[in-house]
Design an enzyme around this catalytic site. Structure first.
Site, PDB file in Angstrom:
ATOM      1  N   HIS A 128     -35.244  -5.227  -2.020  1.00 16.89           N
ATOM      2  CA  HIS A 128     -35.465  -4.634  -0.712  1.00 16.89           C
ATOM      3  C   HIS A 128     -35.473  -3.117  -0.893  1.00 16.89           C
ATOM      4  O   HIS A 128     -34.810  -2.578  -1.766  1.00 16.89           O
ATOM      5  CB  HIS A 128     -34.320  -5.072   0.211  1.00 16.89           C
ATOM      6  N   ASP A 212     -26.326  -6.419  -3.896  1.00 18.12           N
ATOM      7  CA  ASP A 212     -26.749  -6.362  -2.491  1.00 18.12           C
ATOM      8  C   ASP A 212     -26.662  -7.775  -1.945  1.00 18.12           C
ATOM      9  O   ASP A 212     -27.517  -8.613  -2.215  1.00 18.12           O
ATOM     10  CB  ASP A 212     -28.171  -5.819  -2.412  1.00 18.12           C
ATOM     11  N   GLN A 215     -28.336 -10.828   2.099  1.00 16.19           N
ATOM     12  CA  GLN A 215     -28.884 -12.161   2.363  1.00 16.19           C
ATOM     13  C   GLN A 215     -28.035 -13.275   1.772  1.00 16.19           C
ATOM     14  O   GLN A 215     -28.268 -14.449   2.069  1.00 16.19           O
ATOM     15  CB  GLN A 215     -30.307 -12.258   1.797  1.00 16.19           C
ATOM     16  N   LYS A 238     -26.362  -9.428   9.761  1.00 13.20           N
ATOM     17  CA  LYS A 238     -26.876 -10.633   9.109  1.00 13.20           C
ATOM     18  C   LYS A 238     -25.785 -11.691   8.934  1.00 13.20           C
ATOM     19  O   LYS A 238     -26.057 -12.803   8.502  1.00 13.20           O
ATOM     20  CB  LYS A 238     -27.499 -10.281   7.756  1.00 13.20           C
ATOM     21  N   CYS A 387     -39.924  -4.992   4.001  1.00 14.95           N
ATOM     22  CA  CYS A 387     -39.281  -3.872   3.282  1.00 14.95           C
ATOM     23  C   CYS A 387     -39.123  -4.202   1.795  1.00 14.95           C
ATOM     24  O   CYS A 387     -38.125  -3.845   1.169  1.00 14.95           O
ATOM     25  CB  CYS A 387     -37.927  -3.529   3.900  1.00 14.95           C
TER      26      CYS A 387
END
Length: 429
Positions: A128, A212, A215, A238, A387
């Protein structure tokens, strides 16, 4: 824990009560009339869990400014805010001496860390933009600030995961690097990366690892200490806590040595008078999370994230995983059975995935497909390049794709409605 029967049978519905998710029974007008809205966009922003909304409602009447206040409400709110750090640290099984810093979102957290890394950062081209662009900027001002002489080294992913890991290993050993910055799960395809193995690759080369988990955190249990993760970032919006807050969890030495992310109140231990003689006019900055949380923090956002962590823990990742696996399998099989629909994957081998699927429909632009699903059927999905422009170009779809993502409020009827709508789109004149 009792065994929950979750199968891809036609009668499967969401295993979580609809009341657990705020807005899960929302209806919208479309060409078919007023229908229950199908939220297929959890990966962008998940709806709030009812438990999160309840916690925020309880905190609002007692809300006050945190830290340094002697008043009862200030002390109460401060206790809630600082307790949120503990809850978040426990949720991701952080080390006892790790810092838990509250930020605006994942992007903000990575930008914060990018100013603290003392060397090059290696990334994959599947990331991303939040995990690409901050590293490119970290060495932009090397003339004025030689200490920022840091580069972002981008490794192109290979056809298989094994080949990609080998390429990462080679790059980390080719020249010294301080950090490997990697996604835990692709925001485009949902493919999950092997965190422990990646941590070993980074550590063997003398680097640290940032994950990261924007998600990944809503879908899978993460163990910072157990996986060997040095830094972890994710967002509340999220994680079923859409109140504008993010988290950076990780080792304190780089963070304490870095310049404060923001200059302002709360980050300072002492500010001398401006007329003091040279050498005595240095601001004394705090260490720990406060160093990078200047100004009034997003208290309610932090409380919301902690409430989401608690609620997800109560639901249980085993239960969430079984529910998601059944629905994801149902979704993938349905998409693969529709002529003209191409589902996207980064690697050729079958990979573990979270509840995300990206696809294209022959003869239709991604925007046209998304608008059709919404206008004709009351189904909300994402379209575009998410993105992640380099990844979409790598996958051969520079114009973008359609992405559907699921969560605890998704049921089998949602998947079936999406599949039926796509079949209608691909077979009509």
């Amino acid at each position: 824990m009792s065994v929950i029967d979750i199968t891809p049978a036609a009668a499967l519905a969401t295993v979580f009560p609809i009341a657990d998710v705020v807005g899960a029974d929302e209806t919208v007008e479309c060409a078919a009339g007023r229908v229950r809205y199908v939220n297929g966009d959890y990966a962008a922003s998940a709806p709030a869990l009812a438990a999160v909304a309840t916690e925020i409602a309880a905190a609002l009447p007692q809300y006050a400014s945190v830290h340094r206040g002697a008043g009862h409400l200030s002390q109460l709110t401060t206790a809630r805010y600082e307790n949120a750090r503990t809850v978040v640290g426990d949720f991701v099984r952080a080390r006892t001496d790790d810092h838990v810093v509250f930020t605006r979102n994942t992007t903000d957290a990575i930008n914060l860390l990018s100013r603290a890394v003392p060397g090059d950062t290696v990334v994959l081209d599947i990331e991303h933009h939040a995990n690409l662009l901050p590293w490119r900027r970290s060495g932009a001002d090397t003339t004025a600030k030689p200490e920022l002489d840091r580069r972002c080294r981008v490794v192109t992913c290979r056809p298989t995961l094994a080949e990609t890991l080998a390429a990462l290993t080679d790059e980390l050993h080719r020249a010294p690097a301080a950090l490997l910055a990697i996604t835990g799960a692709s925001n485009v395809t949902g493919e999950v990366l092997p965190l422990s193995r990646l941590a070993d690759i980074a550590h063997d080369a003398g680097a640290r690892i940032l994950v990261d988990a924007a998600q990944l955190a809503p879908h899978r249990a993460i163990t910072v200490a157990g996986h060997g993760i040095d830094y972890l970032v994710f967002s509340g919006h999220k994680l079923y806590a859409p109140f504008g807050c993010g988290v950076l969890v990780g080792r304190g030495d780089w963070l304490d040595a870095a310049e404060p992310y923001l200059a302002g109140g709360g980050a300072t231990a002492d500010v001398p008078s401006t007329d003091e003689s040279e050498g005595e006019n240095e601001v004394a900055w705090r260490s720990g999370p406060a160093r990078h949380e200047a100004g009034t923090p997003n208290v309610l956002g932090a409380i919301a994230i902690a409430a989401a962590c608690t609620a997800i823990t109560d639901l249980g990742f085993e239960r969430i995983g079984l529910h998601e696996h059944a629905l994801r399998t149902r979704l993938e099989e349905a998409l693969d059975a529709i002529d003209g629909v191409e589902r996207l994957s980064i690697w050729s081998e079958r990979r573990d995935r979270v509840g995300i699927a990206a696809f294209t429909v022959a003869g239709h632009s991604p925007r046209a497909v998304a608008e059709y699903l919404n206008d004709a059927h009351g189904i909300g999905v994402r379209d575009g390049r998410f993105c992640a422009h380099p990844l979409l170009r790598h996958l051969g779809h520079p114009e973008g794709a359609v992405r559907v993502s699921i969560g605890v409020g998704t049921g089998s009827d949602d998947v079936d409605r999406l599949a039926a709508a796509l079949r209608e789109l691909t077979t009509r004149a």
